[in-house]
Design a protein around this motif. Structure first.
Motif, PDB file in Angstrom:
ATOM      1  N   ASP A  32       0.851  -1.190   0.000  1.00  0.00           N
ATOM      2  CA  ASP A  32       0.000   0.000   0.000  1.00  0.00           C
ATOM      3  C   ASP A  32       0.884   1.236   0.000  1.00  0.00           C
ATOM      4  O   ASP A  32       1.474   1.595   1.015  1.00  0.00           O
ATOM      5  N   SER A  33       0.983   1.861  -1.144  1.00  0.00           N
ATOM      6  CA  SER A  33       1.782   3.070  -1.280  1.00  0.00           C
ATOM      7  C   SER A  33       1.220   4.153  -0.358  1.00  0.00           C
ATOM      8  O   SER A  33       0.016   4.394  -0.363  1.00  0.00           O
ATOM      9  N   PRO A  34       2.073   4.795   0.447  1.00  0.00           N
ATOM     10  CA  PRO A  34       1.575   5.833   1.369  1.00  0.00           C
ATOM     11  C   PRO A  34       0.918   6.981   0.606  1.00  0.00           C
ATOM     12  O   PRO A  34       1.325   7.297  -0.506  1.00  0.00           O
ATOM     13  N   GLY A  35      -0.083   7.574   1.197  1.00  0.00           N
ATOM     14  CA  GLY A  35      -0.753   8.700   0.556  1.00  0.00           C
ATOM     15  C   GLY A  35      -1.793   8.239  -0.451  1.00  0.00           C
ATOM     16  O   GLY A  35      -2.195   7.080  -0.459  1.00  0.00           O
ATOM     17  N   ARG A  36      -2.190   9.166  -1.310  1.00  0.00           N
ATOM     18  CA  ARG A  36      -3.214   8.844  -2.313  1.00  0.00           C
ATOM     19  C   ARG A  36      -2.627   8.002  -3.428  1.00  0.00           C
ATOM     20  O   ARG A  36      -1.515   8.234  -3.858  1.00  0.00           O
ATOM     21  N   ASP A  37      -3.396   7.028  -3.904  1.00  0.00           N
ATOM     22  CA  ASP A  37      -2.968   6.224  -5.050  1.00  0.00           C
ATOM     23  C   ASP A  37      -3.286   7.010  -6.317  1.00  0.00           C
ATOM     24  O   ASP A  37      -4.289   6.779  -6.986  1.00  0.00           O
ATOM     25  N   ASP A  38      -2.426   7.972  -6.653  1.00  0.00           N
ATOM     26  CA  ASP A  38      -2.706   8.867  -7.784  1.00  0.00           C
ATOM     27  C   ASP A  38      -1.989   8.432  -9.066  1.00  0.00           C
ATOM     28  O   ASP A  38      -1.983   9.158 -10.054  1.00  0.00           O
ATOM     29  N   HIS A  39      -1.398   7.243  -9.031  1.00  0.00           N
ATOM     30  CA  HIS A  39      -0.707   6.687 -10.201  1.00  0.00           C
ATOM     31  C   HIS A  39       0.500   7.509 -10.642  1.00  0.00           C
ATOM     32  O   HIS A  39       1.004   7.308 -11.749  1.00  0.00           O
ATOM     33  N   SER A  40       0.959   8.444  -9.793  1.00  0.00           N
ATOM     34  CA  SER A  40       2.186   9.160 -10.139  1.00  0.00           C
ATOM     35  C   SER A  40       3.349   8.178 -10.004  1.00  0.00           C
ATOM     36  O   SER A  40       3.251   7.176  -9.290  1.00  0.00           O
ATOM     37  N   ASN A  41       4.441   8.463 -10.684  1.00  0.00           N
ATOM     38  CA  ASN A  41       5.600   7.577 -10.611  1.00  0.00           C
ATOM     39  C   ASN A  41       6.112   7.482  -9.179  1.00  0.00           C
ATOM     40  O   ASN A  41       6.521   6.423  -8.725  1.00  0.00           O
ATOM     41  N   ARG A  42       6.049   8.610  -8.481  1.00  0.00           N
ATOM     42  CA  ARG A  42       6.494   8.625  -7.090  1.00  0.00           C
ATOM     43  C   ARG A  42       5.651   7.676  -6.230  1.00  0.00           C
ATOM     44  O   ARG A  42       6.167   6.936  -5.395  1.00  0.00           O
ATOM     45  N   SER A  43       4.345   7.711  -6.459  1.00  0.00           N
ATOM     46  CA  SER A  43       3.441   6.833  -5.720  1.00  0.00           C
ATOM     47  C   SER A  43       3.657   5.372  -6.116  1.00  0.00           C
ATOM     48  O   SER A  43       3.685   4.483  -5.265  1.00  0.00           O
ATOM     49  N   LEU A  44       3.833   5.116  -7.409  1.00  0.00           N
ATOM     50  CA  LEU A  44       4.073   3.748  -7.871  1.00  0.00           C
ATOM     51  C   LEU A  44       5.361   3.180  -7.265  1.00  0.00           C
ATOM     52  O   LEU A  44       5.422   2.004  -6.920  1.00  0.00           O
ATOM     53  N   ASN A  45       6.357   4.024  -7.139  1.00  0.00           N
ATOM     54  CA  ASN A  45       7.641   3.554  -6.604  1.00  0.00           C
ATOM     55  C   ASN A  45       7.635   3.378  -5.092  1.00  0.00           C
ATOM     56  O   ASN A  45       8.533   2.755  -4.534  1.00  0.00           O
ATOM     57  N   ALA A  46       6.600   3.926  -4.434  1.00  0.00           N
ATOM     58  CA  ALA A  46       6.472   3.733  -2.986  1.00  0.00           C
ATOM     59  C   ALA A  46       5.798   2.394  -2.695  1.00  0.00           C
ATOM     60  O   ALA A  46       5.587   2.032  -1.547  1.00  0.00           O
ATOM     61  N   GLU A  47       5.459   1.663  -3.755  1.00  0.00           N
ATOM     62  CA  GLU A  47       4.967   0.293  -3.642  1.00  0.00           C
ATOM     63  C   GLU A  47       6.140  -0.588  -4.060  1.00  0.00           C
ATOM     64  O   GLU A  47       6.689  -0.419  -5.145  1.00  0.00           O
ATOM     65  N   TRP A  48       6.554  -1.488  -3.163  1.00  0.00           N
ATOM     66  CA  TRP A  48       7.743  -2.284  -3.453  1.00  0.00           C
ATOM     67  C   TRP A  48       7.801  -3.600  -2.695  1.00  0.00           C
ATOM     68  O   TRP A  48       7.049  -3.824  -1.764  1.00  0.00           O
ATOM     69  N   VAL A  49       8.695  -4.440  -3.165  1.00  0.00           N
ATOM     70  CA  VAL A  49       8.986  -5.719  -2.512  1.00  0.00           C
ATOM     71  C   VAL A  49      10.495  -5.777  -2.310  1.00  0.00           C
ATOM     72  O   VAL A  49      11.254  -5.414  -3.213  1.00  0.00           O
ATOM     73  N   GLU A  50      10.920  -6.184  -1.128  1.00  0.00           N
ATOM     74  CA  GLU A  50      12.349  -6.340  -0.872  1.00  0.00           C
ATOM     75  C   GLU A  50      12.721  -7.816  -0.860  1.00  0.00           C
ATOM     76  O   GLU A  50      12.005  -8.645  -0.300  1.00  0.00           O
ATOM     77  N   ILE A  51      13.850  -8.122  -1.481  1.00  0.00           N
ATOM     78  CA  ILE A  51      14.374  -9.476  -1.521  1.00  0.00           C
ATOM     79  C   ILE A  51      15.754  -9.446  -0.877  1.00  0.00           C
ATOM     80  O   ILE A  51      16.579  -8.580  -1.190  1.00  0.00           O
ATOM     81  N   THR A  52      15.995 -10.375   0.034  1.00  0.00           N
ATOM     82  CA  THR A  52      17.262 -10.426   0.758  1.00  0.00           C
ATOM     83  C   THR A  52      17.976 -11.751   0.520  1.00  0.00           C
ATOM     84  O   THR A  52      17.358 -12.814   0.567  1.00  0.00           O
ATOM     85  N   ASN A  53      19.259 -11.650   0.267  1.00  0.00           N
ATOM     86  CA  ASN A  53      20.120 -12.830   0.145  1.00  0.00           C
ATOM     87  C   ASN A  53      20.706 -13.070   1.530  1.00  0.00           C
ATOM     88  O   ASN A  53      21.528 -12.298   2.002  1.00  0.00           O
ATOM     89  N   THR A  54      20.263 -14.126   2.197  1.00  0.00           N
ATOM     90  CA  THR A  54      20.701 -14.378   3.571  1.00  0.00           C
ATOM     91  C   THR A  54      22.008 -15.170   3.633  1.00  0.00           C
ATOM     92  O   THR A  54      22.534 -15.404   4.705  1.00  0.00           O
ATOM     93  N   THR A  55      22.528 -15.570   2.461  1.00  0.00           N
ATOM     94  CA  THR A  55      23.780 -16.321   2.448  1.00  0.00           C
ATOM     95  C   THR A  55      24.971 -15.379   2.316  1.00  0.00           C
ATOM     96  O   THR A  55      24.806 -14.179   2.105  1.00  0.00           O
ATOM     97  N   ARG A  56      26.183 -15.938   2.404  1.00  0.00           N
ATOM     98  CA  ARG A  56      27.388 -15.127   2.251  1.00  0.00           C
ATOM     99  C   ARG A  56      27.760 -14.926   0.800  1.00  0.00           C
ATOM    100  O   ARG A  56      28.519 -14.034   0.461  1.00  0.00           O
ATOM    101  N   ASP A  57      27.228 -15.797  -0.059  1.00  0.00           N
ATOM    102  CA  ASP A  57      27.632 -15.769  -1.461  1.00  0.00           C
ATOM    103  C   ASP A  57      26.692 -14.948  -2.327  1.00  0.00           C
ATOM    104  O   ASP A  57      25.480 -14.983  -2.153  1.00  0.00           O
TER     105      ASP A  57
END
Length: 115
Positions: A10-35
């Motif tokens: 849920d992008s903070p603020g109004r869902d106004d389809h601006s690029n800024r709003s679209l980019n505030a919607e995201w998924v983070e992926i983490t590599n938990t290994t050393r490699d």
């Protein structure tokens, strides 16, 4: 092991389809290994079948990368799907990360689906 570590559906603020709003919607992926792991051919998708395919992206050991919905310049810490519409449903959805062989690596669900 690579996992979906955080989702901001849920992008903070109004869902106004601006690029800024679209980019505030995201998924983070983490590599938990050393490699470092190359994510080329990996995919991230939602329940509706919207799919993002990774290019040759090197995810360093113990590193996190954030995949934004909107447009921007890909970097070591941020990737952009270059979409003009939201992908992740605010109320309920599932993010699925698959490797280059199509095997499910991790899923992250939120909310409650009503079928």
């Amino acid at each position: 092991r690579v996992e979906i570590s955080r989702v901001q559906a849920d992008s903070p603020g109004r869902d106004d389809h601006s690029n800024r709003s679209l980019n505030a919607e995201w998924v983070e992926i983490t590599n938990t290994t050393r490699d470092a792991i190359n994510l080329r051919g990996w995919t991230l998708r939602d329940d509706d079948g919207n799919r993002y395919r990774f290019d040759s992206v090197r995810l360093a050991g113990r590193a996190t990368i954030r995949i934004h919905t909107g447009s921007g310049r890909d970097s070591r810490t941020d990737l952009f799907q270059n979409r003009r519409d939201y992908v992740w449903d605010n109320k309920a959805d599932t993010a699925t990360l698959r490797d280059d062989r199509g095997r499910t690596v991790d899923t992250e669900s939120w909310g409650r689906r009503h079928h």
